[in-house]
Design a protein around this motif. Structure first.
Motif, PDB file in Angstrom:
ATOM      1  N   PHE A 212       0.843  -1.186   0.000  1.00 20.10           N
ATOM      2  CA  PHE A 212       0.000   0.000   0.000  1.00 20.10           C
ATOM      3  C   PHE A 212       0.886   1.247   0.000  1.00 20.10           C
ATOM      4  N   ALA A 213       0.619   2.153  -0.912  1.00 18.81           N
ATOM      5  CA  ALA A 213       1.394   3.394  -0.984  1.00 18.81           C
ATOM      6  C   ALA A 213       0.634   4.390  -1.854  1.00 18.81           C
ATOM      7  N   GLY A 214       0.777   5.675  -1.540  1.00 12.70           N
ATOM      8  CA  GLY A 214       0.246   6.708  -2.416  1.00 12.70           C
ATOM      9  C   GLY A 214      -1.128   7.247  -2.077  1.00 12.70           C
ATOM     10  N   TRP A 215      -1.830   6.606  -1.149  1.00  8.90           N
ATOM     11  CA  TRP A 215      -3.132   7.109  -0.728  1.00  8.90           C
ATOM     12  C   TRP A 215      -2.943   8.250   0.274  1.00  8.90           C
ATOM     13  N   ASN A 216      -3.946   9.096   0.370  1.00 13.89           N
ATOM     14  CA  ASN A 216      -3.954  10.141   1.393  1.00 13.89           C
ATOM     15  C   ASN A 216      -5.254  10.027   2.175  1.00 13.89           C
ATOM     16  N   THR A 217      -5.155   9.744   3.462  1.00 13.87           N
ATOM     17  CA  THR A 217      -6.335   9.476   4.285  1.00 13.87           C
ATOM     18  C   THR A 217      -6.234  10.212   5.610  1.00 13.87           C
ATOM     19  N   ASP A 218      -7.333  10.191   6.366  1.00 14.52           N
ATOM     20  CA  ASP A 218      -7.308  10.691   7.735  1.00 14.52           C
ATOM     21  C   ASP A 218      -8.264   9.860   8.573  1.00 14.52           C
ATOM     22  N   ALA A 219      -8.563  10.288   9.784  1.00 15.38           N
ATOM     23  CA  ALA A 219      -9.320   9.472  10.740  1.00 15.38           C
ATOM     24  C   ALA A 219     -10.761   9.214  10.309  1.00 15.38           C
ATOM     25  N   THR A 220     -11.321  10.019   9.423  1.00 14.71           N
ATOM     26  CA  THR A 220     -12.710   9.827   8.990  1.00 14.71           C
ATOM     27  C   THR A 220     -12.825   9.447   7.518  1.00 14.71           C
ATOM     28  N   ARG A 221     -11.713   9.477   6.785  1.00 10.10           N
ATOM     29  CA  ARG A 221     -11.710   9.143   5.348  1.00 10.10           C
ATOM     30  C   ARG A 221     -10.510   8.234   5.095  1.00 10.10           C
ATOM     31  N   TYR A 222     -10.800   6.945   5.019  1.00 13.03           N
ATOM     32  CA  TYR A 222      -9.732   5.952   5.023  1.00 13.03           C
ATOM     33  C   TYR A 222     -10.065   4.773   4.119  1.00 13.03           C
ATOM     34  N   ILE A 223      -9.152   3.798   4.056  1.00 16.55           N
ATOM     35  CA  ILE A 223      -9.283   2.609   3.214  1.00 16.55           C
ATOM     36  C   ILE A 223      -9.724   1.413   4.060  1.00 16.55           C
ATOM     37  N   THR A 224     -10.640   0.619   3.519  1.00 20.47           N
ATOM     38  CA  THR A 224     -10.984  -0.667   4.114  1.00 20.47           C
ATOM     39  C   THR A 224     -10.883  -1.742   3.042  1.00 20.47           C
ATOM     40  N   LEU A 225     -10.125  -2.799   3.314  1.00 23.83           N
ATOM     41  CA  LEU A 225     -10.068  -3.971   2.442  1.00 23.83           C
ATOM     42  C   LEU A 225     -10.715  -5.117   3.200  1.00 23.83           C
ATOM     43  N   LYS A 226     -11.777  -5.686   2.629  1.00 22.77           N
ATOM     44  CA  LYS A 226     -12.569  -6.651   3.381  1.00 22.77           C
ATOM     45  C   LYS A 226     -13.103  -7.742   2.465  1.00 22.77           C
ATOM     46  N   ALA A 227     -13.477  -8.873   3.066  1.00 17.26           N
ATOM     47  CA  ALA A 227     -14.215  -9.902   2.351  1.00 17.26           C
ATOM     48  C   ALA A 227     -15.658  -9.452   2.225  1.00 17.26           C
ATOM     49  N   ALA A 228     -16.244  -9.650   1.050  1.00 15.92           N
ATOM     50  CA  ALA A 228     -17.644  -9.290   0.835  1.00 15.92           C
ATOM     51  C   ALA A 228     -18.550 -10.166   1.698  1.00 15.92           C
ATOM     52  N   SER A 229     -19.749  -9.692   1.954  1.00 17.41           N
ATOM     53  CA  SER A 229     -20.725 -10.467   2.720  1.00 17.41           C
ATOM     54  C   SER A 229     -20.957 -11.821   2.048  1.00 17.41           C
ATOM     55  N   GLY A 230     -20.909 -12.884   2.850  1.00 15.30           N
ATOM     56  CA  GLY A 230     -21.061 -14.231   2.314  1.00 15.30           C
ATOM     57  C   GLY A 230     -19.772 -14.833   1.798  1.00 15.30           C
ATOM     58  N   HIS A 231     -18.691 -14.053   1.834  1.00 14.86           N
ATOM     59  CA  HIS A 231     -17.404 -14.534   1.336  1.00 14.86           C
ATOM     60  C   HIS A 231     -16.333 -14.514   2.424  1.00 14.86           C
ATOM     61  N   GLU A 232     -16.731 -14.395   3.692  1.00 13.11           N
ATOM     62  CA  GLU A 232     -15.788 -14.487   4.798  1.00 13.11           C
ATOM     63  C   GLU A 232     -15.504 -15.961   5.101  1.00 13.11           C
ATOM     64  N   HIS A 233     -14.468 -16.195   5.907  1.00  8.84           N
ATOM     65  CA  HIS A 233     -14.004 -17.562   6.166  1.00  8.84           C
ATOM     66  C   HIS A 233     -14.855 -18.332   7.165  1.00  8.84           C
ATOM     67  N   GLY A 234     -15.548 -17.654   8.072  1.00  6.34           N
ATOM     68  CA  GLY A 234     -16.344 -18.356   9.079  1.00  6.34           C
ATOM     69  C   GLY A 234     -15.523 -19.257   9.976  1.00  6.34           C
ATOM     70  N   LEU A 235     -14.213 -18.960  10.128  1.00  7.50           N
ATOM     71  CA  LEU A 235     -13.273 -19.744  10.934  1.00  7.50           C
ATOM     72  C   LEU A 235     -13.016 -21.134  10.371  1.00  7.50           C
ATOM     73  N   VAL A 236     -13.220 -21.293   9.060  1.00  7.26           N
ATOM     74  CA  VAL A 236     -12.953 -22.570   8.389  1.00  7.26           C
ATOM     75  C   VAL A 236     -11.799 -22.382   7.416  1.00  7.26           C
ATOM     76  N   ARG A 237     -10.739 -23.168   7.593  1.00  6.79           N
ATOM     77  CA  ARG A 237      -9.596 -23.056   6.687  1.00  6.79           C
ATOM     78  C   ARG A 237     -10.025 -23.423   5.268  1.00  6.79           C
ATOM     79  N   GLY A 238      -9.602 -22.610   4.299  1.00  4.88           N
ATOM     80  CA  GLY A 238      -9.936 -22.867   2.905  1.00  4.88           C
ATOM     81  C   GLY A 238     -11.268 -22.299   2.466  1.00  4.88           C
ATOM     82  N   ALA A 239     -12.043 -21.733   3.386  1.00  2.00           N
ATOM     83  CA  ALA A 239     -13.340 -21.159   3.036  1.00  2.00           C
ATOM     84  C   ALA A 239     -13.211 -19.651   2.842  1.00  2.00           C
ATOM     85  N   GLY A 240     -14.049 -19.085   1.999  1.00  2.00           N
ATOM     86  CA  GLY A 240     -14.069 -17.645   1.811  1.00  2.00           C
ATOM     87  C   GLY A 240     -12.851 -17.129   1.069  1.00  2.00           C
TER      88      GLY A 240
END
Length: 361
Positions: A53-81
């Motif tokens: 990650f480099a080159g973004w400009n953010t602050d405490a109220t305007r920032y980046i989130t990288l996340k698994a989409a709903s229904g695509h999280e791992h659910g604590l299962v290896r190999g899932a999501g």
């Protein structure tokens, strides 16, 4: 109020970006745009890449989130999501490198990083995700599943495997993260170190309801579940390392409460030491680890209330499910005591009938 802009990331036709790398390359000034930027990752295929990650400009109220989409999280299962897993590497690597740029307050949540072998490290080794937050910045890691890492360290004193690593200054926070099946060998006993969940040099570390299950140096050298060289707060964590390892290694003085270790290193209020993994987890076997809490686990209903910070577990389940918070990343359904159910006037304990988390009236 900042506008939230969500972009899909995945290999399927119609996604906004085909890779994390291409999404990250936007390098936007979110302060000027007055935006929150969210990258939603889909389990279309393996994310075979490492990212800086480099080159973004953010602050405490305007920032980046990288996340698994709903229904695509791992659910604590290896190999899932969603799984981020670069090809087995032969040199030092940080899989997700947050670095120390202007992208302060970045958040990672809900996906897995794993199934990687490091075959020849003579230096910094393999970092799952690393950051060097600058003064006043906060990086947050939630519901990450880190699993199946194996490394060979080629020289004594080199670093083997680390999970979430914080350097620099500022604050790094881990909530509901799991690290399991971390193992490495070295050129000699003691070569390398493994700190699976969180290690910090100078950054303030806050680690809440995280789980380490299965971590070790095959040569018998140093291994640690959690550690810091600075201040911070560590609460409701579970640390189960292999023989000869250390659950917690503190050169700093974090505030500790309701932590558990398989050795004698857990300390602070309500600490539990010399715990046995098979008493706590659905499966504590090497290579088959399941970090969910088994019925009757001593972690159930023995944590401290952290609802001022968050109210869910690594699966998104609301805490608490029983009379108090559970320790570790998983909140078990129901309570830790036999729950009584009524069937036509008859009463049964759930352990006797094998039903978990079901209410019958």
């Amino acid at each position: 109020m900042p506008t939230t802009v969500t972009k899909s990331v995945g290999s399927a036709v119609g996604r906004d970006y085909a890779s994390i790398t291409s999404w990250e390359a936007q390098n936007l000034n979110l302060v000027t745009l007055d935006q929150l930027q969210v990258g939603e990752m889909y389990n279309d295929s393996l994310f075979n890449e490492s990212v800086i990650f480099a080159g973004w400009n953010t602050d405490a109220t305007r920032y980046i989130t990288l996340k698994a989409a709903s229904g695509h999280e791992h659910g604590l299962v290896r190999g899932a999501g969603v799984l981020v897993s670069p090809n087995d590497v032969t040199t030092n690597l940080t899989i997700i490198n947050l670095g120390s740029g202007t992208h302060k307050y970045t958040r990672l949540t809900g996906f897995s990083i794993g199934e990687v072998t490091l075959t020849n490290s003579g230096g910094t080794g393999l970092f799952l995700t690393a950051c060097a937050p600058g003064f006043g910045s906060i990086y947050t890691f939630t519901r990450l599943l880190l699993y199946d890492f194996n490394g060979v360290v080629s020289s004594t004193g080199s670093i083997g495997l680390r999970g979430v690593f914080g350097g620099g200054t500022g604050t790094s926070i881990a909530i509901n993260c799991v690290a399991m099946d971390f193992h490495f060998s070295g050129a000699g006993a003691g070569a390398g170190t493994a700190q699976p969940i969180f290690w910090s040099f100078n950054a303030v570390t806050e680690v809440y309801n995280c789980t380490v299950l299965g971590a070790g140096n095959l040569n018998g050298g140093a291994t640690a579940g959690y550690g810091c060289n600075s201040a911070g707060t560590h609460k409701n964590n579970l640390s189960f390392v292999d023989s000869g390892g250390s659950g917690y290694v503190y050169n700093g003085v974090p505030t500790q409460d309701s932590n558990t270790s398989s050795d004698a290193t857990a300390s602070g209020a309500n600490a539990v030491i010399n715990a046995t993994a098979s008493d706590y987890f659905t499966d504590a076997g090497a290579g088959t680890e399941d970090p969910t809490l088994k019925v009757g686990s001593p972690a159930i209903d023995t944590g401290v209330d952290l609802s001022g910070l968050f109210t869910d577990d690594a699966k998104g389940t609301t805490r608490p499910q029983g009379g108090a918070w559970d320790r570790g990343a998983h909140e078990a359904p129901g309570t830790g005591q036999p729950a009584i159910r009524r069937f036509g006037g008859c009463r049964f304990a759930r352990e006797l009938i094998g039903i978990e988390g079901v209410r019958v009236y």
